[in-house]
Design a protein around this motif. Sequence first.
Motif, PDB file in Angstrom:
ATOM      1  N   ALA A 242       0.567  -1.264   0.543  1.00  0.00           N
ATOM      2  CA  ALA A 242      -0.255   0.118  -0.089  1.00  0.00           C
ATOM      3  C   ALA A 242       0.323   1.077  -0.106  1.00  0.00           C
ATOM      4  O   ALA A 242       0.957   2.297  -0.187  1.00  0.00           O
ATOM      5  N   ASN A 243       2.230   1.242   0.420  1.00  0.00           N
ATOM      6  CA  ASN A 243       2.761   2.284   0.420  1.00  0.00           C
ATOM      7  C   ASN A 243       4.599   1.968   0.516  1.00  0.00           C
ATOM      8  O   ASN A 243       4.459   0.793   0.470  1.00  0.00           O
ATOM      9  N   ARG A 244       4.907   3.034   0.681  1.00  0.00           N
ATOM     10  CA  ARG A 244       6.946   2.426  -0.130  1.00  0.00           C
ATOM     11  C   ARG A 244       7.722   1.806   1.453  1.00  0.00           C
ATOM     12  O   ARG A 244       8.308   0.702   1.230  1.00  0.00           O
ATOM     13  N   PHE A 245       7.323   1.744   2.458  1.00  0.00           N
ATOM     14  CA  PHE A 245       7.236   1.452   3.627  1.00  0.00           C
ATOM     15  C   PHE A 245       7.149  -0.401   3.565  1.00  0.00           C
ATOM     16  O   PHE A 245       7.723  -0.986   3.849  1.00  0.00           O
ATOM     17  N   SER A 246       6.178  -0.214   3.702  1.00  0.00           N
ATOM     18  CA  SER A 246       5.114  -1.628   3.215  1.00  0.00           C
ATOM     19  C   SER A 246       6.169  -2.388   1.900  1.00  0.00           C
ATOM     20  O   SER A 246       6.712  -3.483   1.852  1.00  0.00           O
ATOM     21  N   ALA A 247       5.913  -1.710   0.940  1.00  0.00           N
ATOM     22  CA  ALA A 247       7.094  -2.655  -0.072  1.00  0.00           C
ATOM     23  C   ALA A 247       8.565  -2.752   0.227  1.00  0.00           C
ATOM     24  O   ALA A 247       9.678  -3.699  -0.228  1.00  0.00           O
ATOM     25  N   PRO A 279       2.983  12.177  -9.831  1.00  0.00           N
ATOM     26  CA  PRO A 279       3.946  13.257  -8.960  1.00  0.00           C
ATOM     27  C   PRO A 279       4.040  12.824  -8.027  1.00  0.00           C
ATOM     28  O   PRO A 279       3.314  12.422  -7.177  1.00  0.00           O
ATOM     29  N   GLY A 280       5.489  12.665  -7.156  1.00  0.00           N
ATOM     30  CA  GLY A 280       5.495  11.620  -6.360  1.00  0.00           C
ATOM     31  C   GLY A 280       5.484  10.167  -5.827  1.00  0.00           C
ATOM     32  O   GLY A 280       5.814   9.597  -4.955  1.00  0.00           O
ATOM     33  N   ASP A 281       5.300   9.205  -7.196  1.00  0.00           N
ATOM     34  CA  ASP A 281       5.111   7.987  -6.970  1.00  0.00           C
ATOM     35  C   ASP A 281       6.320   7.265  -7.417  1.00  0.00           C
ATOM     36  O   ASP A 281       7.023   8.115  -8.115  1.00  0.00           O
ATOM     37  N   SER A 282       6.338   6.211  -7.173  1.00  0.00           N
ATOM     38  CA  SER A 282       7.778   5.275  -7.356  1.00  0.00           C
ATOM     39  C   SER A 282       6.939   3.777  -8.068  1.00  0.00           C
ATOM     40  O   SER A 282       6.162   3.680  -8.020  1.00  0.00           O
ATOM     41  N   LEU A 283       8.552   2.969  -8.759  1.00  0.00           N
ATOM     42  CA  LEU A 283       8.053   2.370  -9.514  1.00  0.00           C
ATOM     43  C   LEU A 283       8.685   0.895  -8.656  1.00  0.00           C
ATOM     44  O   LEU A 283      10.131   1.229  -8.032  1.00  0.00           O
ATOM     45  N   LEU A 284       8.455  -0.047  -7.856  1.00  0.00           N
ATOM     46  CA  LEU A 284       8.351  -1.209  -7.741  1.00  0.00           C
ATOM     47  C   LEU A 284       8.557  -2.196  -8.625  1.00  0.00           C
ATOM     48  O   LEU A 284       7.969  -2.665  -8.987  1.00  0.00           O
ATOM     49  N   VAL A 285       9.730  -2.752  -8.762  1.00  0.00           N
ATOM     50  CA  VAL A 285       9.676  -3.631  -9.392  1.00  0.00           C
ATOM     51  C   VAL A 285      10.434  -4.829  -7.960  1.00  0.00           C
ATOM     52  O   VAL A 285      11.618  -4.992  -7.694  1.00  0.00           O
ATOM     53  N   THR A 350       3.348  -5.467 -16.851  1.00  0.00           N
ATOM     54  CA  THR A 350       3.301  -6.222 -15.830  1.00  0.00           C
ATOM     55  C   THR A 350       3.418  -6.224 -14.508  1.00  0.00           C
ATOM     56  O   THR A 350       2.023  -6.417 -13.142  1.00  0.00           O
ATOM     57  N   ALA A 351       4.156  -6.411 -14.227  1.00  0.00           N
ATOM     58  CA  ALA A 351       5.155  -7.368 -13.347  1.00  0.00           C
ATOM     59  C   ALA A 351       5.653  -6.402 -12.192  1.00  0.00           C
ATOM     60  O   ALA A 351       5.437  -5.677 -10.763  1.00  0.00           O
ATOM     61  N   THR A 352       4.929  -4.358 -12.315  1.00  0.00           N
ATOM     62  CA  THR A 352       5.761  -3.626 -11.394  1.00  0.00           C
ATOM     63  C   THR A 352       4.194  -3.092 -10.529  1.00  0.00           C
ATOM     64  O   THR A 352       3.062  -3.336 -10.685  1.00  0.00           O
ATOM     65  N   ARG A 353       4.199  -2.009  -9.934  1.00  0.00           N
ATOM     66  CA  ARG A 353       3.776  -2.079  -8.518  1.00  0.00           C
ATOM     67  C   ARG A 353       4.239  -0.379  -8.592  1.00  0.00           C
ATOM     68  O   ARG A 353       5.663  -0.253  -8.909  1.00  0.00           O
ATOM     69  N   ILE A 354       3.340  -0.030  -8.363  1.00  0.00           N
ATOM     70  CA  ILE A 354       3.230   1.503  -7.740  1.00  0.00           C
ATOM     71  C   ILE A 354       3.082   1.669  -6.719  1.00  0.00           C
ATOM     72  O   ILE A 354       1.732   1.643  -6.139  1.00  0.00           O
ATOM     73  N   VAL A 355       4.006   2.681  -5.647  1.00  0.00           N
ATOM     74  CA  VAL A 355       4.039   2.942  -4.046  1.00  0.00           C
ATOM     75  C   VAL A 355       4.241   4.270  -3.919  1.00  0.00           C
ATOM     76  O   VAL A 355       4.678   4.904  -5.476  1.00  0.00           O
ATOM     77  N   ARG A 356       4.114   5.182  -3.185  1.00  0.00           N
ATOM     78  CA  ARG A 356       5.002   6.474  -3.203  1.00  0.00           C
ATOM     79  C   ARG A 356       4.623   6.838  -0.927  1.00  0.00           C
ATOM     80  O   ARG A 356       4.100   5.674  -0.893  1.00  0.00           O
TER      81      ARG A 356
END
Length: 356
Positions: A242-247, A279-285, A350-356
């Motif tokens: 749900a967020n960058r910390f969780s990721a 803006p402010g989002d990051s990409l998780l792989v 499709t394997a990426t996720r967006i986190v903030r």
Amino acid sequence: MSQIPTQSQFSPQAGNTAKLSVKGIRKNYGATTVLQAIDLDVRAGELLTLLGPSGSGKTTLLQIICGLVEPTAGSLFIDGRDETNLPVNRRDIGVVFQNYALFPHLTVKENVAFPLLMRKIAGAEIDRRVAEVLEMVNLGHAADRLPKALSGGQQQRVALARCLVYRPGVILMDEPLGALDRKLRETMQMEIKRIHRETGATIIFVTHDQEEALALSDRICLMNDGFIAQIGTPHEVYEAPANRFSAEFIGLSNIFDGDIADGMLKTEDSAIPATGLQPGDSLLVRPEHVMLTEVADGFLSGTVSETVYAGAESRLVVTLKSGKTVIVRQPAGADIAPIGTTVGLTWQPTATRIVR
């Protein structure tokens, strides 16, 4: 063999009914707030893990639930009853500690029987229940041994049996496997899953070990700085943080930051496809989704700077030109690029996720 207690004996409201509800629980120590107005429902018959780093508030929340710490504000309900101000001995809660807390001068059978004796249960009923629960934890053969004659894993099972025998409405387990070695921890994780499945007990399990939480839980309550960062199944928390910390806390993560333009994330090293970023989002792989390829075919390129063999998989650390590192997981048997090799990195969008 004695009959194993049924789910109804432990969780009569099994299903999505809230067995335990925390409503606006907050805890201050002077001017310091260690728990921030927590709301949490624990469902009847589920194993919910409180997971988080040291100082996240998970132990404070556990202590409030079992009555060892008084909340500054908020209420605690068990089976719909307000038990916020009930003393420890009147709450329908059992606790399994990390250090087992067994009586060294009592046999296994006597240790397990102790809470029933305190509740003035009849002798024949005590014998029946103790026999049942020792069979459940596979310790019927050790009933007459002293704790010092048992292994660490066996002692932990005695502690669990002592809690199960009086059938509390909620079982709290405070890092119960922390003192065990890795192999024994994994064995005990499977034992706890089996016992939970067979009894249907409602269990709140506290740990800082993310792998343990993923292996054991029906749901994970991830905590940070006194807040709940995310609640969900292990699959949800890992696959959809749900967020960058969780990721960053659950599993290994590759997170990319940069400027967003024309559906691309422009990092220091390259532009990466990133549809949907704001803006402010990051990409998780996740590392298992990253694939090695030719430099010209990759979203990124870098040099293999470290390799780690872990039996079922190998991990590669690839250092990009900016100095950022990317972790790659490869299955056992895959050809491992030697240290110093320049490689390209790619993945399915499709394997990426967006986190903030």
